[in-house]
Design an enzyme around this catalytic site. Structure first.
Site, PDB file in Angstrom:
ATOM      1  N   HIS A   1       1.520  -0.899   0.282  1.00 29.14           N
ATOM      2  CA  HIS A   1       0.114  -0.106  -0.016  1.00 29.14           C
ATOM      3  C   HIS A   1       0.780   0.946   0.041  1.00 29.14           C
ATOM      4  O   HIS A   1       1.934   1.715   1.308  1.00 29.14           O
ATOM      5  CB  HIS A   1      -0.906  -0.245   1.288  1.00 29.14           C
ATOM      6  CG  HIS A   1      -2.404  -0.921   0.844  1.00 29.14           C
ATOM      7  ND1 HIS A   1      -2.794  -2.250   2.211  1.00 29.14           N
ATOM      8  CD2 HIS A   1      -2.748  -1.159   0.189  1.00 29.14           C
ATOM      9  CE1 HIS A   1      -3.612  -2.277   1.801  1.00 29.14           C
ATOM     10  NE2 HIS A   1      -3.591  -2.394   0.508  1.00 29.14           N
TER      11      HIS A   1
ATOM     12  N   HIS B   1       2.816  -3.717   6.806  1.00 26.29           N
ATOM     13  CA  HIS B   1       2.250  -2.708   7.045  1.00 26.29           C
ATOM     14  C   HIS B   1       1.719  -1.996   7.223  1.00 26.29           C
ATOM     15  O   HIS B   1       2.422  -2.225   8.844  1.00 26.29           O
ATOM     16  CB  HIS B   1       0.614  -2.929   6.834  1.00 26.29           C
ATOM     17  CG  HIS B   1       0.018  -3.935   5.127  1.00 26.29           C
ATOM     18  ND1 HIS B   1      -0.760  -4.097   4.081  1.00 26.29           N
ATOM     19  CD2 HIS B   1       0.336  -4.739   5.065  1.00 26.29           C
ATOM     20  CE1 HIS B   1      -0.871  -4.744   2.965  1.00 26.29           C
ATOM     21  NE2 HIS B   1      -0.216  -5.529   3.908  1.00 26.29           N
TER      22      HIS B   1
END
Length: 376
Positions: free
Chosen positions: A103, A234
């Site tokens: 991401h 993440h």
């Protein structure tokens, strides 16, 4: 007089060897100087990360090698670093996988992958346990998977919180990108995703439609039978997530996954007092499908975790640089705890869970729909 050609040949050979040694030494010194001056407490754009990868490999030739195993939508290289020591006594080394930056906006994740490599390179020569692990296991580290998206977040402040890849919009839309962590072949498109290309959880046109996701599935999938652990990094939320993202399925080794995750969280807390919550995504975050973590467990990799690093909402994906070091220190402690456990289990008993068990359970899952909250 007949001996002179032989003498000249020996002299020439000696000079050639000396030149090669000096050149190698020069490259090594250059790599050490470059990595020694690299600031691991700052966020770095992609060109600096690529350069760092070259330097850290050059500075540690006996430990680190690199490979390009895929290309992004926009044609950029997806590059990994392989950390491991030669061991003639082991017929086939096991594998541990770590990736960061799937991401784009989660800058602390690539920062950690760099920190992880630095810590291993700086300590393995004096850490006997780490030497043992690296002799038995190769650790593959991808600092940034979503290279296009990461580059885009650096283009200007408006794009800083971009999450997805940069693939072209589907027909009839002007919205770019796919959520790569919804694009893996793991109950794709059933839970916690959107089919609206303008959504941050857009899962793509089909499972594995995105080259970045396919690159990981092809590369890791080719060595699944010898892979002990899959770690994907993440932010944010301070969580350790285990399979599965679907609320109606549990991993066959769920209890062990929880136990190992909780041990890692305990090690993380020792450093700076930060609590990390352990559980499946539906239990402590939200249901989802198509994640790389679930895909890894589904193909038979016994230990698969998502680390959601700092923080719990104050800064979220805009974590200040003064928190990079403590965040990475605690994440390293957690990762090393898991890596040590899976190594010791494999090389003490050699027993690994059967992929067929996961496949049988997975085939019974029914699709459900739900709304999602804050996205990590």
């Amino acid at each position: 007089m007949e001996k002179k050609p032989l003498q000249f040949w020996k002299l020439g050979l000696s000079l050639l060897i000396l030149s090669s040694v000096l050149e190698t030494s020069s490259r090594l010194v250059e790599g050490l100087e470059s990595t020694g001056s690299y600031d691991y407490t700052k966020y770095h754009p992609m060109d600096e990360i690529y350069k760092w990868m070259e330097d850290v490999e050059r500075a540690n030739p006996e430990l680190i090698s690199s490979a390009v195993y895929g290309n992004t939508t926009e044609g950029r290289d997806i590059t990994l670093l392989k950390l491991g020591l030669k061991n003639s006594a082991v017929s086939e080394k096991k594998v541990i996988w770590m990736d960061c930056g799937i991401h784009a906006r989660e800058w602390i994740a690539p920062a950690f992958c760099q920190w992880f490599v630095k810590e291993i390179a700086n300590s393995y020569k004096t850490d006997k346990k780490l030497q043992q692990i690296l002799q038995n296991v190769d650790v593959y580290v991808t600092p940034v998977i979503n290279v296009d998206g990461y580059e885009f977040t650096w283009s200007n402040e408006t794009n800083r919180l971009w999450r997805k890849s940069r693939s072209a919009p589907p027909a009839g839309s002007d919205c770019y990108g796919v959520d790569l962590n919804r694009n893996f072949k793991a109950n794709w498109g059933t839970v916690g995703v959107s089919f609206d290309s303008c959504s941050n959880t857009y899962c793509g046109t089909s499972a594995g439609s995105e080259p970045e996701a396919t690159a990981v599935m092809d590369f890791v999938g080719s060595m699944a039978n010898k892979t002990l652990c899959f770690l994907t990094i993440h932010s944010a939320g301070q969580l350790i997530l285990l399979p599965y993202g679907h609320p109606e399925i549990s991993a066959p080794n769920y209890d062990e996954l929880v136990s190992v995750g909780e041990a890692a969280a305990a090690e993380m807390k020792k450093l700076h007092g930060m609590d990390y919550t352990v559980g499946t995504s539906p239990q402590i975050l939200y249901p989802n499908s198509g994640s790389s973590r679930d895909w890894a467990r589904l193909i038979g990799i016994p230990f698969s975790y998502t680390f959601e690093l700092r923080d719990k909402g104050e800064f979220s994906h805009l974590l200040p640089e003064d928190q990079i070091q403590p965040a990475c220190e605690e994440a390293f402690a957690g990762a090393l705890s898991i890596i040590t456990y899976v190594h010791d289990k494999a090389f003490n008993s050699g027993a690994l869970p059967d992929a067929a068990v996961a496949l049988t359970i997975w085939s019974t899952v029914m699709a459900v729909s739900l709304n999602t909250g804050v996205l990590v």
